[in-house]
Enzyme design. Structure first.
Site, PDB file in Angstrom:
ATOM      1  N   SER A 227     -10.011   1.478   2.699  1.00 17.95           N
ATOM      2  CA  SER A 227      -8.656   1.829   3.115  1.00 17.95           C
ATOM      3  C   SER A 227      -8.673   2.330   4.563  1.00 17.95           C
ATOM      4  O   SER A 227      -9.113   1.618   5.458  1.00 17.95           O
ATOM      5  CB  SER A 227      -8.076   2.860   2.147  1.00 17.95           C
ATOM      6  N   GLU A 353      -3.003  -5.486  -3.398  1.00 17.50           N
ATOM      7  CA  GLU A 353      -3.043  -4.311  -2.530  1.00 17.50           C
ATOM      8  C   GLU A 353      -1.693  -3.608  -2.407  1.00 17.50           C
ATOM      9  O   GLU A 353      -1.616  -2.382  -2.328  1.00 17.50           O
ATOM     10  CB  GLU A 353      -3.523  -4.718  -1.134  1.00 17.50           C
ATOM     11  N   HIS A 464      -4.606  -1.373  -4.834  1.00 20.41           N
ATOM     12  CA  HIS A 464      -5.412  -0.668  -3.823  1.00 20.41           C
ATOM     13  C   HIS A 464      -6.294   0.393  -4.478  1.00 20.41           C
ATOM     14  O   HIS A 464      -5.832   1.158  -5.315  1.00 20.41           O
ATOM     15  CB  HIS A 464      -4.449  -0.012  -2.832  1.00 20.41           C
TER      16      HIS A 464
END
Length: 542
Positions: A227, A353, A464
């Protein structure tokens, strides 16, 4: 006597099955712990505390260590921004709301400005001269939350020993939000932009200077993140116009790449807001004023600014920006100009995501194309020509069957535009920049890519962060990672061959569910849409 006392105090913190371990740094003795499998040295300061006159300044290295350093427990984590989780409507599965809520809970570690510390975890018995390669972990959290106390690096080290590729794991803290990423002309003019990234860079310098004492090889460092941490890895490859300064030889990026980010001037309103909220707006030297106010005042002000779970989703004021020093331009422009470190890298993403960040907007019920277009234009492309927004809507239609979570038909259409927004945000911030970097660098250096489709969350898919369990708890991604850290090639085990990326016939390895957990697939899904998003980002960076 003092050493005996500190050793005794540290011993009280060690489990019944553990024992103390020591290492020499300069004139200091660092006390860690060992369970016979891995040895851990936690919370070692790598820079002077950035407090008082050192607040909002470049990190200052520690000139020399002396005395005894108790490294048996985690050091302070940096001050976190408060993440307010949205209230979800009743049609959102409990599994999804629980998943999102858990992200906002910081670990039970004290928060402080005095937080620039690093963890070093080595295989038990490692000694100076062993020259083990190093995996340098950079945590994620939107540059707003996170710490080096979150991910269990000992699992990675343990697994590396089991498969015969022993590595050292290090993880550093870095300043967050207003303490680490305050933009605006004042910080830019003072050469103080992207301080959180400067912290990471200083930690990497510390590794070069000191990792040999722990048995590491400073010439074999891989920077690795997820990330915001993965975005940080990409930025370090582009920092100072592509100068690695010998700090790393490879990169591994999970769910993050060289994002389309603009100049620090774009976030001047946030600087002005922080200055106003802390009573510094009328000061002759606002930065100096900000160094003198209580940290709590800055924290209270930044808690009023957007987070990655706010209305503006992934466009927050706390992303890195081009500051003229660390980053001289939009990272994607720098990459196009070849101003990027020439190192092998792995970059990948999760299938869905964007669902995590799109759940935050379920209280906004977009029904029409016009409403969806207005949101996208306002948050991401305020100056885009109308025809570009129209084209975007065509590439990301309202049909939930083609939205994210992908391949779920009409399921999970919590609002008319949720799956559409999730597909767009996942591609714009993650998949399109991933492909952009791969297409540019493949052939110039050995690069590989992956797609994670495992650990799906009901209503969110492989969202995510869902790949993290595979890399931190001894999964097949762990094995690929440690082999890459040691040999610069993730192959060499019993798994299928992971091919290098070729833009003429792009392929990636997919981590999937079912009887065949790994497969090689073409990297061509939503190709036209992703290429258009790259164009939009280059024209109008965040």
């Amino acid at each position: 006597m003092l050493l005996t006392l500190l050793l005794s105090t540290a011993a009280l913190l060690v489990s019944a099955t553990g024992k103390l371990a020591t290492v020499k740094l300069d004139q200091a003795t660092v006390i860690g712990t060992s369970d016979g499998v891995v040895t851990q040295f936690l919370g070692i300061p790598f820079a002077e505390p950035p407090v008082g006159k050192l607040r909002l300044q470049l990190p200052q290295p520690i000139s020399s260590y002396k005395g005894v350093i108790n490294a048996t427990t985690f050091g302070n984590q940096c001050i976190q921004q408060t993440i307010i989780t949205p209230t979800f409507p009743s049609n959102v599965p409990e599994e999804a709301s629980t998943f999102v809520s858990a992200m906002a809970i910081p670990p039970d570690v004290p928060q402080s400005e005095d937080c620039l510390n690093i963890n070093v975890i080595v295989p038990a018995g490692t000694k100076p001269g062993d020259k083990l390669p190093v995996a340098a972990w950079i945590f994620g959290g939107g540059f707003q939350i996170g710490s080096n106390a979150v991910r269990p690096g000992q699992n990675v080290v343990n697994r590396s020993v089991e498969i015969g590729h022993p590595v050292i794991f290090v993880s550093m803290n870095y300043r967050l939000s207003a303490f680490g990423f305050l933009g605006g002309r004042e910080t830019s003019n003072a050469g103080l932009g992207n301080l959180g990234l400067q912290d990471q860079r200083e930690a990497l310098r510390w590794v070069q200077k000191h990792i040999g004492a722990f048995g590491g090889d400073p010439t074999k460092v891989t920077i690795w993140g997820e990330s915001a941490g993965a975005q940080s890895v990409a930025v370090h490859m582009l920092a100072f116009d592509g100068k690695s300064d010998g700090l790393f030889r490879a990169g591994w990026m999970e769910s993050g790449a060289a994002s389309p980010i603009g100049n620090v001037s774009k976030i001047q309103p946030t600087f002005d807001f922080i200055a106003s909220e802390t009573g510094c707006a009328s000061a002759l030297d606002i930065l100096e004023c900000l160094r003198e106010v209580p940290a709590e005042a800055i924290q209270a002000a930044m808690d009023k600014t957007p987070t990655f779970l706010s209305f503006t989703a992934l466009n927050t004021p706390w992303m890195p920006h081009a500051d003229g020093l660390f980053l001289t331009d939009n990272p994607q422009r720098l990459a196009q100009e070849g101003k990027i470190a020439n190192i092998p890298f792995v970059i990948g993403a999760c299938e869905d995501e964007g669902t995590l960040f799109s759940l935050a907007n379920l209280n906004i019920t977009f029904v029409t194309d016009e409403e969806f277009a207005a949101y996208v234009a306002n948050v991401y492309f305020p100056d885009a020509p109308k025809e570009n927004v129209t084209r975007l809507l065509q590439l990301y239609p309202s049909n939930p069957a083609v939205g994210s979570p992908f391949e779920t038909g009409d399921q999970f259409a919590f609002t008319p535009e949720y799956k559409r927004l999730a597909a767009f945000q996942g591609d714009f911030i993650f998949h399109a920049p991933r492909r952009f970097l791969l297409d540019l660098q493949a052939g110039k250096q050995t690069v590989r890519s992956f797609l994670s489709e495992r650990n799906k969350v009901t209503g969110m898919g492989a969202t995510h962060t869902t790949e993290l369990a595979n890399v931190f708890f001894g999964g097949d991604m762990t094995d690929f990672l440690v082999r890459f850290v040691q040999t610069l090639d993730p192959n060499g085990g019993t798994e299928i061959h992971w091919p290098a990326y070729n833009p003429k016939s792009p392929q990636l390895i997919a981590f999937v569910e079912g009887d065949t957990p790994l497969t090689v697939i073409p990297d061509n899904f939503r190709k036209e849409a992703n290429e258009f998003l790259v164009q939009l980002g280059l024209e109008q960076p965040l």
